[in-house]
Design an enzyme around this catalytic site. Sequence first.
Site, mmCIF file in Angstrom:
data_model
loop_
_atom_site.group_PDB
_atom_site.id
_atom_site.type_symbol
_atom_site.label_atom_id
_atom_site.label_comp_id
_atom_site.label_asym_id
_atom_site.label_seq_id
_atom_site.Cartn_x
_atom_site.Cartn_y
_atom_site.Cartn_z
ATOM 1 N N ASP A 58 34.682 45.072 37.735
ATOM 2 C CA ASP A 58 35.723 44.299 38.413
ATOM 3 C C ASP A 58 37.156 44.692 38.087
ATOM 4 O OD1 ASP A 58 34.251 42.522 40.082
ATOM 5 O OD2 ASP A 58 33.557 41.500 38.278
ATOM 6 N N ASP A 74 30.670 42.988 46.582
ATOM 7 C CA ASP A 74 32.014 42.757 46.036
ATOM 8 C C ASP A 74 32.659 44.053 45.528
ATOM 9 O OD1 ASP A 74 29.904 40.894 45.654
ATOM 10 O OD2 ASP A 74 31.127 39.610 44.392
HETATM 11 N N1 GLY Z 1 33.100 38.957 42.700
HETATM 12 C C1 GLY Z 1 32.514 37.724 42.378
HETATM 13 C C2 GLY Z 1 32.544 36.718 43.453
HETATM 14 O O1 GLY Z 1 32.909 36.965 44.586
HETATM 15 O O2 GLY Z 1 32.176 35.601 43.137
#
Ligand code: GLY
Length: 404
Positions: A123, A188
């Site tokens: 992330d 994501d």
């Molecule tokens: N990237 C984590 C979410 O969208 O919850």
Amino acid sequence: MNMCFNKKTIISFILSGLVLSGLSGCASFSNEQEELVADNVVNAASQYTLMVKAADENGGKLPGYTNAKGEVVYINPADWRSGFFPGSLWYLYKLSNDEKWKSLAEKYTGKLEEIQYLTNHHDVGFMIGCSYLNGLRFAGIKEYAPVIVQTAKSLSTRFRPNAGVIQSWDVIGGWQSKRGWECPVIIDNMMNLELLFEATALSCDSTYYNIAVSHADRTLENHFRNDNSCYHVVDYDLENGTVRSRQTAQGYADESAWARGQAWAIYGYTMCYRYTHNPEYLKQACNVYEFIFTHKNLPQDLIPYWDFDALNIPKEPRDVSAASVIASALYELYTYAPEQKYKETADRIVQTLSTPAYRAEVGTNGNFILMHSVGSIPHNAEIDVPLNYADYYFLEALARKSEK
Ligand code: GLY
């Protein structure tokens, strides 16, 4: 209400921006729309003035969301959401041109400095993109460039060449270790690619660009169903690169369409088109639009339930964060695929989010702008609460809307 901004100043700032960019004669950007942006900026500035005060009083921590008691939960810099608060401060600076927000944004961006070396999850693109990259873009802070390149280097350590993807999560601990995955990739992860594209532009090292393209191509190949909805998690074999399974982590079921996942998909492929001009990416973004906006379970007000296939629709929580991400993506999509429907849909979402049904009164909601988002229902976490990323993408949508 704190009036460090007033509507007139903000409208004239937005108008002067339009004049500078040669768009002042654009008939589609009506006074009503300008007023809507201005009203939202005044509101957001008031809320975030209070939020910053509380964060400062809490030792400069990063607000993330509110708990069931309505208290603000502060998150640590290694949390995937850490970039959104500084990112919102950068957007307030961009939207207002008020130096106050620039120094606050710099202060809170600095809290993430160590993240450039983080390699145990994917992330970092969200984290450093929203903070350092926006600071470079909006304030020209050149010292941020090496941080962006170092973060891309760290993210690249997660590239798995046999599968051609960046591994999202480690599988050696936590709940992820109980799922039997080898190399889980979540939709994501498309959002992290922006940082890689930018790192190549800054460093002239094409490694990052090539990794981003490989990841986007494999995701295009393996994450989407025939109806253009996407899976949340695709697990790859690390040896031969084949798909081991397609599942969910935050959606209702493996075969369901988790709302925020669809949002990451439309945003991710629009953004990848920005850097590559690959028509397949643009086509996929348009395809995801069709899936979302022709879905029988999409409410009339365009704010999706947390999952398009959740069992008890219409008695399921909405997810405002998905709506914010989609609105922001659609303003960009409209610049590449100029069909009026993309802009009109984004405008309708922004309009809806600006109503008291979704936008909190100043001084409430932990000082977040928007109410009614969902973190993860399967994890029983953050259900029907404000989330810092819903605010971030809403502010980004406002900035993009005011550029039209
Ligand atoms: N990237 C984590 C979410 O969208 O919850």
